[in-house]
Motif scaffolding. Structure first.
Motif, mmCIF file in Angstrom:
data_model
loop_
_atom_site.group_PDB
_atom_site.id
_atom_site.type_symbol
_atom_site.label_atom_id
_atom_site.label_comp_id
_atom_site.label_asym_id
_atom_site.label_seq_id
_atom_site.Cartn_x
_atom_site.Cartn_y
_atom_site.Cartn_z
ATOM 1 N N ARG A 297 4.657 -4.883 -3.611
ATOM 2 C CA ARG A 297 4.247 -3.972 -4.349
ATOM 3 C C ARG A 297 5.173 -2.831 -4.363
ATOM 4 N N LEU B 101 1.416 -8.431 -0.192
ATOM 5 C CA LEU B 101 1.503 -7.432 -1.217
ATOM 6 C C LEU B 101 1.843 -6.054 -0.748
ATOM 7 N N ALA C 136 1.461 -7.050 -8.501
ATOM 8 C CA ALA C 136 1.320 -7.544 -7.065
ATOM 9 C C ALA C 136 0.430 -8.480 -6.805
ATOM 10 N N THR D 38 -0.728 -2.410 -9.039
ATOM 11 C CA THR D 38 -1.130 -3.390 -7.955
ATOM 12 C C THR D 38 -1.663 -4.559 -8.683
ATOM 13 N N TYR E 245 -1.111 0.907 2.849
ATOM 14 C CA TYR E 245 -0.937 0.282 1.396
ATOM 15 C C TYR E 245 -1.316 1.871 0.477
#
Length: 543
Positions: free
Chosen positions: A136, A132, A16, A13, A179
């Motif tokens: 990611r 993201l 990202a 993360t 996510y």
């Protein structure tokens, strides 16, 4: 260990997030921030927003939302939302949006921009989260930027982000749950907790989003990512989520609301939701091509081998299944599917990139059509006669084959003569402290902006002995859930307006709602004459 065939390539993360500070995503976020925040308070709160803000005012005084503040009643369901015996505590819609509104008012004042600030911020964060999510798990900056860019240019999404309601927060929580799912939630507690927290908060943002999204997401995960599921961890996830949800079932009295279910409405609801999908979100030709492309999945459950394509199929299935579940709810509104706009943007961006690889001119034309026009959404429906669009020649609205962004920018830079703004300005100038207004609709904006005692709207029947100083008549005749005339209009019929009141016709059109975001109702350019004027009755001296 060998990488599974269907595994999604992941980075961390932190990497990202660093990818988000590159020039292109920063430019996209800057454009999104401008389009969402510019003149955020230009138009006043409309009825639904004002409901939230009025409840937020009671939060700032009492700590909890109450439907009565000692002077005015806050209700749009004829007093179903509260019980006077427990202090009028609000028990109808979830509270997150109310506390977000209260935070905005506390920080920035009792005005539309302050009320909407944190909702607009959630909308901007949704654009960042879309970027993201793709970056990611797919390490594809072009796809990530294109997805975020298409979402940024999606006018219905922008309209809802500028509303002081749950829409943008529901979108952000949906993206956060997805996510977390694609993170290593089977082995790490952080993603597991993040998923449970996102889904639990989604319930308290709007339980209809939760009830449509969570079962749909689980079904899609079983069909497409069953190797990422773990029974024990899934049970733990469900326990953690339900620990947040179950108190809300009693707090919001969902049992009493279940009586509104009407199976007769389901076919019509399905038709309307899928009309919304192809008119504003994913064009019919795109859906048809993808359905043919994924025919082996629909027949044999054969999943795409490309991780990116499988995720796009996940987005498409999740969207369709959510619509199917929402069709079971008696009320159908476009606002219940706003949280699906990022998934549609990701799908369209992927389709555009695939087309670009096959033919760059074709891909470029497709992306320009999707980003800057609504022609691909509307013209196929007109040609095939699938949907009769009586508004197709109304150049003021998104239902016409106009340029959505042009309409949006026209409103931002030129303003709009909002019906609520005109009503509020009139009563601020002419009403005296202590006056009572009976408003057939729009009672809650008047409460928020004027501080006067305001009856009517959708509150329920006024007391028979009421003799208001002002009566605001609206051109639209509204009926309640039982198809009966709303009590405010019925009460007006008991008054002798000709004898006791002076009729005033104001030089402004009587539009239905004001700054309502639903694309079927939002006008960006003022209507031209002829138009029905606002009509107000002022009590005569001694009347």
């Amino acid at each position: 260990m060998k990488t599974p065939r269907y595994a999604i390539p992941v980075s961390d993360t932190q990497s990202a997030l660093w990818g988000l500070v590159r020039p292109l995503p920063l430019c996209i976020l800057a454009v999104a921030a401008f389009l969402i925040f510019y003149e955020l308070g230009q138009r006043p709160l409309w009825q639904d927003e004002a409901e939230t803000s009025r409840l937020a005012q009671t939060v700032l005084t009492d700590g909890v939302p109450r439907a009565f503040d000692g002077k005015n009643l806050i209700s749009q369901e004829e007093a179903r939302e509260y019980n006077p015996d427990d202090g009028h505590v609000w028990r109808w819609s979830p509270w997150i949006q109310i506390y977000m509104s209260a935070a905005g008012i506390a920080c920035f004042g009792e005005n539309a921009a302050g009320d909407r600030f944190f909702f607009a911020l959630a909308g901007l964060l949704s654009v960042a989260a879309t970027y993201l999510l793709v970056l990611r798990f797919f390490r594809n900056p072009a796809w990530a930027a294109l997805s975020a860019g298409l979402l940024t240019l999606t006018v219905p999404f922008l309209l809802f982000c500028r509303q002081g309601r749950y829409y943008s927060m529901g979108t952000l929580l949906t993206l956060a749950a997805i996510y977390a799912f694609f993170s290593d939630w089977r082995h790490k507690n952080g993603p597991l907790l993040g998923m449970a927290l996102s889904m639990g908060l989604l319930f308290h943002a709007n339980y209809l989003l939760f009830l449509s999204f969570v079962p749909s997401a689980l079904a899609c995960a079983i069909l497409l990512y069953h190797e990422r599921l773990d029974i024990k961890r899934l049970a733990l996830l469900m326990i953690a989520t339900m620990a947040m949800v179950i108190p809300g079932l009693f707090m919001y009295r969902l049992g009493s609301q279940s009586g509104m279910f009407d199976i007769i409405l389901v076919p019509e609801n399905l038709m309307i939701y899928f009309a919304d999908l192809i008119m504003f979100m994913i064009p019919l030709p795109v859906l048809a091509v993808l359905a043919w492309r994924w025919r082996r999945f629909f027949v044999f459950l054969e999943r795409p081998t490309d991780p990116a394509e499988r995720f796009v199929l996940f987005c498409a299935l999740l969207t369709v299944m959510s619509l199917l579940l929402l069709a079971l709810v008696p009320q159908r509104f476009h606002r219940y599917i706003v949280h699906l706009y990022p998934l549609c943007a990701i799908l369209l961006a992927w389709a555009g990139m695939r087309l670009w690889r096959w033919s760059r001119p074709s891909g470029l034309v497709f992306l320009l059509l999707i980003a800057l026009t609504n022609w691909l959404h509307l013209y196929p429906l007109e040609r095939t006669k699938l949907i009769n669009r009586p508004w197709q020649n109304d150049f003021r609205m998104l239902t016409s084959p106009n340029f959505p962004l042009k309409l949006y920018l026209t409103e931002l830079f030129s303003g709009y003569p909002d019906v609520n703004a005109n009503i509020i300005a009139f009563f601020k100038e002419h009403a005296r402290p202590g006056d009572t207004i009976l408003a057939e609709y729009g009672d809650l904006p008047l409460q928020f902006y004027t501080g006067l005692r305001v009856l009517g709207g959708l509150q329920g029947p006024p007391a028979p002995e009421e003799k208001p100083e002002w009566v605001l008549i609206r051109r639209s005749v509204r009926v309640n859930r039982d198809r009966l005339l709303f009590p405010a209009r019925a009460f007006v019929h008991t008054l002798d307006l000709e004898r006791d009141y002076e009729r005033l016709e104001l030089p402004w059109p009587d539009e239905d709602f004001g700054n309502r975001a639903d694309p079927y109702y939002h006008a960006f350019i003022p209507m031209e004459p002829p138009r029905l004027p606002l009509t107000i009755y002022r009590k005569k001296a001694g009347g």
